[in-house]
Scaffold this active site. Structure first.
Site, mmCIF file in Angstrom:
data_model
loop_
_atom_site.group_PDB
_atom_site.id
_atom_site.type_symbol
_atom_site.label_atom_id
_atom_site.label_comp_id
_atom_site.label_asym_id
_atom_site.label_seq_id
_atom_site.Cartn_x
_atom_site.Cartn_y
_atom_site.Cartn_z
ATOM 1 C CG ASP A 1 -7.697 -5.196 4.396
ATOM 2 O OD1 ASP A 1 -7.447 -6.163 6.234
ATOM 3 O OD2 ASP A 1 -7.571 -4.420 4.441
ATOM 4 C CD GLU B 1 -3.530 -1.118 2.356
ATOM 5 O OE1 GLU B 1 -4.053 -1.266 1.952
ATOM 6 O OE2 GLU B 1 -3.362 -0.384 3.552
ATOM 7 C CD GLU C 1 -9.982 -1.306 8.036
ATOM 8 O OE1 GLU C 1 -8.704 -1.876 8.559
ATOM 9 O OE2 GLU C 1 -9.972 -0.342 6.818
HETATM 10 C C1 BDP Z 1 -6.075 -2.374 6.266
HETATM 11 C C2 BDP Z 1 -6.551 -0.884 6.498
HETATM 12 C C3 BDP Z 1 -5.126 0.171 6.574
HETATM 13 C C4 BDP Z 1 -3.985 -0.211 6.622
HETATM 14 C C5 BDP Z 1 -3.752 -1.833 6.601
HETATM 15 C C6 BDP Z 1 -2.841 -2.603 7.378
HETATM 16 O O1 BDP Z 1 -7.199 -0.669 5.993
HETATM 17 O O2 BDP Z 1 -5.429 1.402 7.669
HETATM 18 O O3 BDP Z 1 -2.822 0.245 6.903
HETATM 19 O O4 BDP Z 1 -4.878 -3.002 6.201
HETATM 20 O O5 BDP Z 1 -2.748 -3.446 7.365
HETATM 21 O O6 BDP Z 1 -6.980 -3.326 6.557
HETATM 22 O O7 BDP Z 1 -1.012 -2.868 6.703
#
Ligand code: BDP
Length: 714
Positions: free
Chosen positions: A374, A300, A402
Site C-alpha cells: 500500500d 476494505e 499518506e
Molecule cells: C489505503 C488508504 C485508504 C484507501 C485505500 C485504497 O489508507 O484510505 O481507501 O488505500 O486505496 O492506502 O482504496
C-alpha cells in the site's frame, strides 16, 4: 483572527501559479531573441481548445518577455511562429512535416525551426487541437527553462493513453488522505458557480498532459450518480473539455440498491444490469465524452460482486457492457485484501486477479497499485505487472503523501515512481520493465494508463507543501513519458517554479533527488513497511498489535521478536516470492541475493545478521534511521543557502516545514529504535543520537484529529 491571518499568509501567493508563473526573463539578449521568434504569430483555428491555447500563449509571452504586442493573426507566409493543425498548414510545410505528424498520433505535437521563403520561422503543429494546446504549453515551458529555440526539432507524443488523477474527495468536501485543505469541488455552489480554480486546475493538468480525472473518493458515495449531482459533474466536465480532460466517477457497487430502489446489486441480475445501462445512458446524455467508472469493490469493506458469490470479472464486465455503447471504460481496482483470507496480504491481489487474465472485456482497465501492500515509502514492484498479458493493466501511484509525512515533509516522488517504472519484471526475459508492461510495449494492450492519487486541495498553494507541487508535475511528466528520469523532471520543475540560476537549480536538484531516500531511511529502512500509527498513518506505531484483523497491525509487518525482525516471504514463509518471475523468485528467496533495500520485506533475520557493509542488522537499522535524520539536517542547510533565489515568504515557509520534518524524522528514529531495542536488547551503535524521550512517551501520543482520515475510521 490573528491565527487565521497567520495561516493565510504563511503560503506565498506566488505559489498559486504552480509551474505556470511564466516569470519574467531578465537576460535581455534572450528576451530579444525570443521576441523575434514569437512576435508575429499565425495561430490558426478557433475551437474552444484553440482559444485557450491562444490565451495561454499570450499570457506566457506577455509575462516572460514583457511583450504585450504579440500579434496572433499574422500572415502564415511571413509569420515568426506558425501554429496550426496539419490541415491548416500551407501544403509546402505540411509536406515537410508529414512524416513527423504521422508519428505523433492524436495527442503528440511537432515544434520545428525551419526556413520559409528565406526567413526563419518556428512551426508548432499537430493532428488535433488538444495536441496544439499541449504543444503551446511545451513551447512556453522550454522558454521558461531558457532553452534555445534556434534549432528546435521536437517531435513528441505521449507513450501512455490514459494519464489520470484520482481524487479521493468526499461530497462533504473532506478529502480522504488529503493534506492540502478541503476538496476543490464546491458541490454546494455547482453547477452555477464556476470557481476560477477549476479552470486553473484544468490548465495545470493540460500543461503536463493529464487527460482524465476521477472526481470522487474510491470509497464511494452513490449519491454522486443521482441527477442532482450529475448536473454538477456536467458543469465541471464542461470546464475541463477544452483542456482535453475527461471526467470519470467512482461508482459504488451497491448503488442500484442505495439510489435505485432495487433489493440487490447482483451483477448477474437483469434488473441490476438494466439499471446500470440506464444510468450510463443518463450520464452520457449529459456528458457525451464521459470517461467511465472507477470502482473499488470487495476491498476494505466496500460492496462488490463477491457479496453475491460472483467474481471480479462478473462485476467489471457488467459495468463495462453498460458503458461500451458510449465508448466508456471501467477502471476496476486490484487493491483487494480480504478479512476471510488468512494469507499474506501482499499475495492476495495477484492470487485473486491473475487467474482472470483474458476474461475482462476490452473496456475494462485493471488498476494496480505500484506495490503489493500500500503506497509505502518503498515497496518492490507489484508482482501483477507483466503477469496479465491479456488484460489492460494500468498502474496507480499515490501522489498524496499518506505514508510519506503528509504535506509537511519534502519528498520528491518522481524518484519513487521512476524506481518502480524501471524495475525489471523479467516476465519476457531481461529488460521487461514495469514501464514496458504498462505502456504496451511488452504486450499489446487495448489501452494503457497511469493513475496518480491527487495531492490537491483548497490550500492557496494547492498541495499543502509548496514542493509537493513537484509531485503533481512529475507524475504528469512520467505519465506522458515513463522513461523520463527524475533528475530531468526536478530540473524542469525547479526552473519553471523558482529560478533558472544554476546556483539554485543544482543544489536543489540534489536535495530533491535525495529527499526520497531520506524519508525511507528515517521511516522504513531496509525493507520495513507499514509500521505507521493506525488509521491516520501519522507518525510511527510499530508497537500497535491489538487491532481486530492481523494485517491492520504494524506488528504483522515487521514481526520483531527476540530472534530478529522482518516478514518471511520466502518459500519457508508466505512464499510471496513465488509470484515473481525467475530470476527474481530465486534471488529474492535468499537474503544474500536480495537487494538490501528490500531485505526485511522478504526475510525475517536475526539481529546479528551481517549486512554488506559488515554491520550487524541491528546496527544497520539504527544507522539508517540516523542517516535519514542527518539527510534532513542537510536539506535544511542547503535551503539556508537558497535565500537569494526565492522570496522571503517562500524561504520562510519551506524553512518552517523542514524544521518540522527534522523533528518528525527524529521522532521516527527514536520511537522505532526504542521499540525494536526491547527485542534486540542491544545498545545503539556509535553515531546514533540518544533518544530524547521514553518509549512510553512515544506510545502515548494520540492524534484523533490528524488530517485525511476516513470518517468511519475515527
Ligand atoms: C489505503 C488508504 C485508504 C484507501 C485505500 C485504497 O489508507 O484510505 O481507501 O488505500 O486505496 O492506502 O482504496
Amino acid at each position: 483572527m490573528l491565527l487565521l491571518m497567520a495561516t493565510a499568509f504563511s503560503q506565498s501567493v506566488a505559489d498559486y501559479d504552480l509551474w505556470l508563473s511564466y516569470q519574467k526573463i531578465s537576460d535581455t539578449e534572450l528576451v530579444n531573441k525570443y521576441r523575434a521568434q514569437t512576435n508575429d504569430i499565425a495561430f490558426m483555428g478557433n475551437s474552444e481548445t484553440i482559444i485557450v491555447a491562444k490565451e495561454e500563449l499570450r499570457l506566457g509571452l506577455g509575462n516572460m518577455l514583457g511583450n504585450s504586442s504579440v500579434i496572433m493573426n499574422a500572415d502564415p507566409n511571413s509569420a515568426d511562429l506558425i501554429v496550426g493543425t496539419k490541415d491548416q498548414l500551407h501544403t509546402t510545410i505540411q509536406n515537410r512535416l508529414a512524416k513527423d505528424l504521422e508519428q505523433v498520433g492524436e495527442e503528440g505535437f511537432v515544434i520545428k525551426a525551419l526556413v520559409q521563403k528565406g526567413k526563419n520561422a518556428l512551426v508548432l503543429t499537430a493532428n488535433t487541437d488538444i495536441a496544439i494546446l499541449y504543444g503551446v504549453f511545451r513551447l512556453l515551458e522550454l522558454m521558461g527553462q531558457h532553452q534555445s529555440l534556434d534549432k528546435i526539432n521536437l517531435v513528441d507524443a505521449p507513450k501512455i493513453d490514459l494519464r489520470m488523477l484520482n481524487h479521493w474527495d468526499n461530497l462533504d468536501r473532506t478529502v480522504e488522505r488529503g493534506y492540502a485543505g478541503a476538496s476543490i469541488w464546491n458541490w454546494q455552489k455547482l453547477p452555477e458557480y464556476i470557481d476560477q480554480r477549476y479552470i486553473d486546475y484544468a490548465r495545470a493538468n493540460a500543461s503536463i498532459g493529464i487527460n482524465a480525472v476521477s472526481l470522487t473518493n474510491v470509497n464511494a458515495n452513490a449519491l454522486i450518480l443521482t441527477p442532482m449531482y450529475l448536473e454538477k459533474v456536467q458543469a465541471l466536465a464542461n470546464v475541463f473539455r477544452p483542456y482535453g480532460i475527461k471526467v470519470y466517477l467512482t461508482a459504488r457497487f451497491s448503488a442500484p440498491i442505495e439510489i435505485g430502489g432495487l433489493d440487490t446489486a447482483d451483477p448477474l441480475d437483469q434488473n441490476v444490469q438494466q439499471w446500470w445501462d440506464k444510468k450510463a445512458a443518463e450520464i452520457y446524455g449529459l456528458i457525451p465524452d464521459f470517461g467511465g467508472f472507477l470502482v473499488k469493490a470487495n476491498s476494505e469493506g466496500q460492496p462488490g460482486p463477491q457479496n453475491y458469490d460472483r467474481n471480479h470479472v462478473d462485476g467489471a464486465n457488467m459495468m463495462a457492457k453498460a458503458l461500451q455503447p458510449h465508448d466508456g471504460n471501467v477502471i476496476w481496482r486490484a487493491f483487494v485484501y480480504s478479512e476471510h483470507d488468512a494469507d499474506d496480504r501482499a499475495k492476495q491481489a495477484y492470487s485473486e486477479f491473475v487467474p482472470y487474465d483474458g476474461q475482462f472485456m476490452d473496456n475494462v482497465l485493471v488498476q494496480t497499485k505500484n506495490g503489493a501492500i500500500d503506497f509505502q515509502p518503498r515497496e518492490p514492484f507489484h508482482p501483477m505487472f507483466g503477469a496479465m498479458p491479456k488484460t489492460s493493466q494500468i498502474i496507480e501511484f499515490q501522489i498524496t503523501q499518506e505514508y510519506l509525512g503528509f504535506s509537511t515533509h519534502l519528498v520528491f516522488l518522481p524518484k519513487l515512481f521512476e524506481e518502480v517504472l524501471d524495475s525489471d519484471t523479467y516476465r519476457k526475459g531481461k529488460g521487461s520493465t514495469v514501464a514496458k508492461a504498462i505502456d504496451g510495449s511488452l504486450y499489446d494492450k487495448k489501452m494503457t494508463g497511469m493513475v496518480g492519487v491527487a495531492n490537491i486541495g483548497s490550500d492557496l498553494n494547492w498541495t499543502g507543501h509548496p514542493f509537493a507541487q513537484a509531485n503533481w508535475y512529475g507524475f504528469g511528466r512520467l505519465a506522458w513519458n515513463p522513461y523520463l528520469d527524475a533528475e530531468t523532471i526536478a530540473d524542469e520543475w525547479l526552473r519553471l517554479t523558482y529560478s533558472n540560476e544554476n546556483a539554485f537549480v543544482n543544489p536543489m536538484k540534489e536535495l530533491l533527488i535525495d529527499s526520497r531516500e531520506a524519508v525511507v531511511n528515517y521511516m522504513n529502512p531496509l525493507g520495513l513497511h507499514h509500521i505507521f500509527d493506525t488509521g491516520h498513518h501519522y507518525g510511527p506505531g510499530p508497537w500497535v498489535s491489538e487491532l481486530g484483523r492481523p494485517e491492520w497491525n504494524p506488528t504483522y509487518y515487521h514481526n520483531a521478536d527476540v530472534n530478529g525482525i522482518g516478514f518471511d516471504r520466502t518459500t519457508k514463509g508466505s512464499n510471496a516470492v513465488a509470484q515473481y518471475a525467475e530470476p527474481l523468485r530465486l534471488l529474492w528467496n535468499d537474503p544474500k541475493t536480495t537487494p538490501e533495500k528490500y531485505l526485511l520485506w522478504f526475510h525475517h533475520l536475526p539481529w546479528d545478521y551481517v549486512l554488506e557493509d559488515g554491520n550487524t542488522l541491528w546496527d544497520g537499522i539504527a544507522l539508517k534511521y540516523q542517516e535519514g535524520v542527518n539527510q534532513v539536517a542537510e536539506m535544511i542547510s542547503t535551503w539556508k543557502k537558497m535565500k537569494p533565489y526565492v522570496s522571503e515568504e517562500q524561504h520562510r515557509e519551506v524553512k518552517m516545514l523542514l524544521n518540522i520534518q527534522l523533528k518528525e524524522a527524529k521522532w521516527w528514529r527514536d520511537a522505532c529504535l526504542l521499540y525494536f531495542q526491547t527485542f534486540s536488547n542491544k545498545d545503539l551503535p556509535k553515531g546514533v543520537e540518544k533518544p530524547t524521550q521514553s518509549l512510553d512517551y512515544f506510545k502515548s501520543l494520540k492524534f484523533p484529529f490528524a488530517p485525511g482520515i476516513r470518517p468511519q475510521w475515527d
